[in-house]
Design an enzyme around this catalytic site. Structure first.
Site, mmCIF file in Angstrom:
data_model
loop_
_atom_site.group_PDB
_atom_site.id
_atom_site.type_symbol
_atom_site.label_atom_id
_atom_site.label_comp_id
_atom_site.label_asym_id
_atom_site.label_seq_id
_atom_site.Cartn_x
_atom_site.Cartn_y
_atom_site.Cartn_z
ATOM 1 N N GLU A 155 38.716 54.400 73.262
ATOM 2 C CA GLU A 155 39.044 53.675 74.482
ATOM 3 C C GLU A 155 38.347 54.373 75.645
ATOM 4 O OE1 GLU A 155 43.251 52.955 74.839
ATOM 5 O OE2 GLU A 155 43.342 52.319 72.753
ATOM 6 N N CYS A 263 46.136 56.166 68.601
ATOM 7 C CA CYS A 263 45.491 56.340 67.297
ATOM 8 C C CYS A 263 45.653 57.705 66.654
ATOM 9 C CB CYS A 263 44.029 55.964 67.411
ATOM 10 S SG CYS A 263 43.889 54.206 67.762
HETATM 11 P P1 NAD Z 1 46.317 46.126 69.929
HETATM 12 O O1 NAD Z 1 47.778 46.259 69.814
HETATM 13 O O2 NAD Z 1 45.637 46.355 71.238
HETATM 14 O O3 NAD Z 1 45.865 44.665 69.435
HETATM 15 C C1 NAD Z 1 46.377 44.016 68.332
HETATM 16 C C2 NAD Z 1 46.345 42.514 68.608
HETATM 17 O O4 NAD Z 1 46.684 41.814 67.416
HETATM 18 C C3 NAD Z 1 47.353 42.070 69.672
HETATM 19 O O5 NAD Z 1 46.690 41.314 70.666
HETATM 20 C C4 NAD Z 1 48.351 41.192 68.882
HETATM 21 O O6 NAD Z 1 48.886 40.128 69.645
HETATM 22 C C5 NAD Z 1 47.480 40.686 67.759
HETATM 23 N N1 NAD Z 1 48.223 40.259 66.560
HETATM 24 C C6 NAD Z 1 49.250 40.888 65.937
HETATM 25 N N2 NAD Z 1 49.621 40.195 64.846
HETATM 26 C C7 NAD Z 1 48.818 39.113 64.768
HETATM 27 C C8 NAD Z 1 48.703 38.021 63.857
HETATM 28 N N3 NAD Z 1 49.483 37.922 62.778
HETATM 29 N N4 NAD Z 1 47.761 37.075 64.093
HETATM 30 C C9 NAD Z 1 46.960 37.167 65.171
HETATM 31 N N5 NAD Z 1 47.019 38.171 66.065
HETATM 32 C C10 NAD Z 1 47.936 39.130 65.871
HETATM 33 O O7 NAD Z 1 45.711 47.110 68.831
HETATM 34 P P2 NAD Z 1 44.329 47.930 68.875
HETATM 35 O O8 NAD Z 1 44.479 49.141 69.724
HETATM 36 O O9 NAD Z 1 43.217 46.972 69.149
HETATM 37 O O10 NAD Z 1 44.253 48.436 67.364
HETATM 38 C C11 NAD Z 1 44.005 47.520 66.313
HETATM 39 C C12 NAD Z 1 43.675 48.321 65.066
HETATM 40 O O11 NAD Z 1 42.440 49.025 65.245
HETATM 41 C C13 NAD Z 1 44.694 49.402 64.688
HETATM 42 O O12 NAD Z 1 44.753 49.496 63.283
HETATM 43 C C14 NAD Z 1 44.112 50.675 65.265
HETATM 44 O O13 NAD Z 1 44.533 51.826 64.577
HETATM 45 C C15 NAD Z 1 42.636 50.444 65.035
HETATM 46 N N6 NAD Z 1 41.755 51.153 65.971
HETATM 47 C C16 NAD Z 1 42.073 51.198 67.295
HETATM 48 C C17 NAD Z 1 41.208 51.848 68.192
HETATM 49 C C18 NAD Z 1 41.541 51.936 69.656
HETATM 50 O O14 NAD Z 1 40.838 52.675 70.357
HETATM 51 N N7 NAD Z 1 42.542 51.248 70.169
HETATM 52 C C19 NAD Z 1 40.008 52.398 67.710
HETATM 53 C C20 NAD Z 1 39.709 52.308 66.339
HETATM 54 C C21 NAD Z 1 40.597 51.673 65.476
HETATM 55 C C1 UGA Z 2 40.179 58.224 68.938
HETATM 56 C C2 UGA Z 2 38.855 58.613 68.246
HETATM 57 O O1 UGA Z 2 38.104 59.467 69.110
HETATM 58 C C3 UGA Z 2 38.024 57.354 67.928
HETATM 59 O O2 UGA Z 2 36.851 57.718 67.230
HETATM 60 C C4 UGA Z 2 38.868 56.428 67.045
HETATM 61 O O3 UGA Z 2 38.182 55.227 66.789
HETATM 62 C C5 UGA Z 2 40.171 56.108 67.760
HETATM 63 O O4 UGA Z 2 40.885 57.337 68.081
HETATM 64 C C6 UGA Z 2 41.041 55.284 66.871
HETATM 65 O O5 UGA Z 2 41.037 55.437 65.676
HETATM 66 O O6 UGA Z 2 41.739 54.461 67.422
HETATM 67 P P1 UGA Z 2 40.844 57.520 71.423
HETATM 68 O O7 UGA Z 2 42.251 57.635 70.951
HETATM 69 O O8 UGA Z 2 40.437 56.334 72.211
HETATM 70 O O9 UGA Z 2 39.828 57.592 70.162
HETATM 71 O O10 UGA Z 2 40.543 58.769 72.352
HETATM 72 P P2 UGA Z 2 39.944 60.242 72.158
HETATM 73 O O11 UGA Z 2 38.800 60.374 73.080
HETATM 74 O O12 UGA Z 2 39.731 60.580 70.744
HETATM 75 O O13 UGA Z 2 41.145 61.121 72.711
HETATM 76 C C7 UGA Z 2 42.368 61.210 72.007
HETATM 77 C C8 UGA Z 2 43.279 62.214 72.674
HETATM 78 O O14 UGA Z 2 42.784 63.540 72.494
HETATM 79 C C9 UGA Z 2 43.418 62.021 74.171
HETATM 80 O O15 UGA Z 2 44.750 62.243 74.538
HETATM 81 C C10 UGA Z 2 42.517 63.090 74.763
HETATM 82 O O16 UGA Z 2 42.947 63.512 76.029
HETATM 83 C C11 UGA Z 2 42.667 64.200 73.742
HETATM 84 N N1 UGA Z 2 41.493 65.101 73.680
HETATM 85 C C12 UGA Z 2 40.290 64.640 73.250
HETATM 86 C C13 UGA Z 2 41.643 66.435 74.025
HETATM 87 O O17 UGA Z 2 42.743 66.875 74.411
HETATM 88 N N2 UGA Z 2 40.566 67.279 73.928
HETATM 89 C C14 UGA Z 2 39.354 66.840 73.497
HETATM 90 O O18 UGA Z 2 38.414 67.671 73.416
HETATM 91 C C15 UGA Z 2 39.207 65.497 73.156
#
Ligand code: NAD
Ligand code: UGA
Length: 438
Positions: A155, A263
């Protein structure tokens, strides 16, 4: 090629917008009608730099569509990405109800060959279970393929991470699905992104191993920072020296209040749950979660040690989101720390450039302010909890004049101790000065 994305959250929406920018036609479907109505008007429901304009331009050019109708999304697409949430259950295991629900809905509308891709982070074995769920509910003449294609974006830098990834991992079982996935990611061939093909289980494991390793790196440096405080070493220079070793590297070694977000904490817990299910104990990973919880407690101790009895004190907090450039408050360190300070009788004033609307829904009795100076006004100390860029060059003369006492706890090591002490502050960072409370 037409593709669809089920779940238009942080990952689904970024995936959809970026693939449409690559020139594909993308339909994003979500169960949340309000979210879809906003997106149809090109309004992104969360803060992610660059996403608003990417969604706007691709909507305008007709390559990106939003719908609540899963049927339309499925029927018009060859590839269907599942990007719904996989939040934690109470016991740390991943809650898979959203992904099983989405898969059941998708299955109803499959009438020809499809590639269904798990983009969500799912425990090892899940993609294969979803394949069985779909296959069991289709007529025998219909074939489908399941692919595990985990996402590694962060993010706050999601678009850059998606469009210029370190690698793409694709767990796949048939030549047809492999060729389709290769074609889908062909824009990344131009920038020579490594694409690693594996089986389904290996792709799922790579995702968890990556997040667990990143969490371990952060936790390791937090513990070293804590020891630096006991022995009088400067963690900033330790990281410099450590990171110059090419086997280690300088990234993800920034000490602070522990890792948060939607995450790392949940994925580390889910990996431990998978390990427990297989009676295989991951002692390092288990210690990471424990040490990360302690790090937040330690930050509160640091504040108490510096200010004395917290009852009746006013503490100004700068930064509420779990990291900069996001409004995401899921597992934000600020929530645990603020609640602990409040439990000891402290009054809280706070400011965050993007996360205050979300923070209001979670935190109570916090005075939300318009900016850093208002937070500092009358506070007994100023605490930095998120390293937003706009906090890096504050007018410290004004901040000092506004504070009741010139105390700064910089829990993200944004400032230089010497400079802050010369400005007359009592300045406490993480791992940069000797502290006697270990
Ligand atoms: P999120 O909660 O932001 O989004 C999930 C979306 O799915 C919501 O908009 C919800 O309304 C929708 N949803 C739920 N059930 C549904 C259904 N049955 N049909 C249609 N829509 C439905 O979640 P996110 O942060 O985008 O994470 C999604 C996945 O990706 C998770 O498994 C997370 O671990 C993974 N992931 C997240 C990040 C990140 O940075 N947020 C990075 C890498 C991987
Ligand atoms: C993390 C991973 O970096 C992504 O590669 C992965 O896709 C994602 O989780 C996921 O699976 O959802 P994110 O959670 O967006 O991404 O943010 P990070 O930049 O990883 O930071 C995670 C946490 O660690 C934050 O609270 C950040 O402040 C902390 N952090 C990060 C530290 O305290 N020190 C660091 O050196 C780096």
């Amino acid at each position: 090629m037409n593709i669809s994305i089920i779940g238009a959250g942080y990952v689904g929406l970024v995936t959809g917008a970026c693939f449409s920018e690559f020139g594909l036609h993308v339909i994003c479907a979500d169960a949340d009608e309000e979210r879809i109505h906003l997106l149809q008007k090109a309004q992104v429901p969360f803060y992610e730099p660059g996403l608003q304009s990417l969604v706007e331009s691709n909507l305008r050019q007709g390559r990106l569509e939003f719908t609540c109708e899963i049927e339309r999304a499925v029927r018009s697409s060859l590839v269907i990405f599942l990007a719904v949430g996989t939040p934690p259950n109470g016991d740390g295991s991943a809650n898979l109800s959203q992904i099983f629900d989405a898969t059941s809905r998708v299955t109803k509308f499959i009438t020809d060959y499809k590639v269904v891709v798990t983009k969500s982070t799912v425990p090892v074995g899940t993609t294969r279970k979803l394949k069985a769920l779909i296959s069991d509910n289709l007529p025998p003449h219909l074939s489908i393929d399941l692919v595990a294609n985990p996402e590694f974006l962060r993010e706050g830098s999601a678009i850059e991470d998606f469009t210029r990834p370190n690698r793409v991992i694709i767990g796949v079982e048939t030549p047809q699905a492999k060729a389709i996935m290769k074609d889908l990611y062909s824009p990344l061939h131009l920038i020579e992104t490594p694409i690693v093909f594996t089986n389904l289980e290996t792709a799922e494991m790579i995702k968890y191993a990556t997040n667990a390793f990143l969490a371990t790196k952060i936790t390791f440096i937090n513990e070293i920072a804590n020891l630096c405080e006991a022995v009088g070493a400067d963690v900033h220079l330790v990281v410099k020296g450590l990171g110059l070793d090419q086997r280690i590297g300088p990234k993800f070694l920034h000490p602070g209040p522990g890792f948060g977000g939607s995450c790392l904490p949940k994925d580390v817990a889910a990996l431990l749950s998978t390990a427990r299910d297989h009676e295989c104990y991951l002692r390092i990973v288990s210690a990471v979660l424990e040490a990360n919880e302690y790090q937040k407690v330690r930050m509160v101790e640091k504040i108490r040690k510096t200010l004395g009895d917290l009852n009746g004190k006013t503490i100004g907090i700068l930064g509420l989101s779990f990291k900069p450039n996001t409004d995401d408050m899921r597992e934000a360190q600020s929530v645990t720390i603020i609640r602990s300070l409040q439990a000891e009788g402290a009054k809280i004033k706070a400011y965050d450039p993007a996360a205050m609307d979300n923070a209001r829904k979670i935190l109570t009795d916090v005075q939300f302010c318009a900016g850093p100076c208002e937070v500092a006004e009358g506070s007994d100390a100023l605490v930095f909890l998120t390293e937003w860029n706009q906090f890096r060059k504050l007018d410290m003369g004004k901040i000092r004049a506004a504070l009741k006492s010139p105390i700064i706890l910089d829990l993200r090591n944004i400032y230089e101790p010497d400079v802050m002490e010369d400005l007359g502050f009592t300045y406490v960072a993480v791992g940069r000065r000797r502290l006697n409370f270990v």
